[in-house]
Every structure is written in structure tokens, then in C-alpha cells.
Design an enzyme around this catalytic site. Sequence first.
Site, PDB file in Angstrom:
ATOM      1  N   ASN A  10      -3.509  20.293  15.013  1.00 21.14           N
ATOM      2  CA  ASN A  10      -4.887  19.915  15.298  1.00 21.14           C
ATOM      3  C   ASN A  10      -5.034  18.570  15.995  1.00 21.14           C
ATOM      4  OD1 ASN A  10      -4.143  18.448  13.027  1.00 21.14           O
ATOM      5  ND2 ASN A  10      -6.171  18.511  12.125  1.00 21.14           N
ATOM      6  N   SER A  70      -9.885  25.098  22.494  1.00 23.10           N
ATOM      7  CA  SER A  70     -11.250  24.644  22.753  1.00 23.10           C
ATOM      8  C   SER A  70     -11.990  25.664  23.599  1.00 23.10           C
ATOM      9  CB  SER A  70     -11.197  23.311  23.507  1.00 23.10           C
ATOM     10  OG  SER A  70     -12.465  22.979  24.016  1.00 23.10           O
ATOM     11  N   TYR A  83      -7.980  18.938  30.579  1.00 19.23           N
ATOM     12  CA  TYR A  83      -8.173  19.247  29.163  1.00 19.23           C
ATOM     13  C   TYR A  83      -8.194  20.766  28.968  1.00 19.23           C
ATOM     14  CZ  TYR A  83     -10.420  19.662  24.594  1.00 19.23           C
ATOM     15  OH  TYR A  83     -10.712  20.003  23.300  1.00 19.23           O
ATOM     16  N   ALA A  85      -7.065  23.095  30.932  1.00 17.44           N
ATOM     17  CA  ALA A  85      -5.761  23.670  31.271  1.00 17.44           C
ATOM     18  C   ALA A  85      -4.757  23.452  30.145  1.00 17.44           C
ATOM     19  CB  ALA A  85      -5.234  23.062  32.569  1.00 17.44           C
ATOM     20  N   LYS A  87      -5.425  23.192  26.981  1.00 15.44           N
ATOM     21  CA  LYS A  87      -5.804  24.074  25.870  1.00 15.44           C
ATOM     22  C   LYS A  87      -5.509  25.538  26.223  1.00 15.44           C
ATOM     23  CE  LYS A  87      -7.096  21.083  22.834  1.00 15.44           C
ATOM     24  NZ  LYS A  87      -6.376  20.960  21.549  1.00 15.44           N
TER      25      LYS A  87
END
Length: 174
Positions: A10, A70, A83, A85, A87
Site C-alpha cells: 500500500n 488507483s 502515476y 502508468a 498503477k
Amino acid sequence: FGKIDICLNNAGAASMNHILTTSYESAKRLVDVNFLGAFLLSREAAKAMISNKISNKNSVKSGVIINFSSVAAPLCLEGEAIYAASKAACESLTKTMAKELASYSIRVNAIALTPVQTDLIKAVPKDKIKALLEQQAIKRFGEFDDIINVIDFFISQKSDFITGQIITLGGVLR
């Protein structure tokens, strides 16, 4: 307790930048944290889970790895290219690891988070957050209980036939 049963990946980092203004350093940091961090922790946790299973042959409990993604990935949010990409790579990793680790009784799934009111989004302009929430079927911020419910579902032995899945909180409307 001498063993690893559950691994939650996480950790996350975000940066809102247009692709033309995203520096290499910023892009590398996002990929390092959001993708490579999940890969490295998953790999080492899986090794420990396999070792535990071999040393304790009476144990039928499977290991569980849960990656965090996300809604930025399926929504391809403007200003979030790297970001999103990173995820999306994490989601692909989740599905491939699920195949590779199934024979070791290790299940791998992911949770794609909607915005949750944390430090990660406090610098995001309110209009951007509102527009993102409007793209969801359920138009509200995520709550910690929403995340915990999915984690509880994934780690439950009642879910021992579920692997390679990504649950998107809020329901993304594409």
C-alpha cells in the site's frame, strides 16, 4: 509469528504534472515507489510464503498478496500520466503474479482506490477531485472502511478461489 501470510503493498506516491513538464526524476520516483516497490515486496513475501508452506506441510492456508492501484489507471487522468502508468503496471503485475504463484497456493489481487481524504490528495485542486468523483458510479470519497472491507474479502478463506482480480472502489464509469 515466524511466517508471512499476507502482504499488503500500500505504499504510494503521486505527482500531478502534464507529461511535457514531468521530470525524469519525478517519473522514476513514481515508478520506483508504485511499481518496483510492489514488485520487490511481493517477490520477497512470496518466497517467504513458499518457504513456510514447504516447512509446514500440514498448512493448507494460502498466502495472500494485495496490491494497491488507483482509479487513475482506468480513467487515464490528465496530469497523472506517470502515476496512472505506474498503477496500470501494478495491475498487470497483479494478474501475472496470480498466474505464476497460484501453484504455490498464493493468491494475488488488487484494490484500485478512489480518492480518499488523505495527504496524498490534499494538494490536488478541488475541481479536479470533483471531476474525478463524477466519473464514478458512486460519487463520493472512499472511506478507510471501504478499503478494509475489500482487504477482509481478499484475505478470507472463503475467497480462496479468487485471484488475479482488481476491485475498483466507487465503480469507474468509462
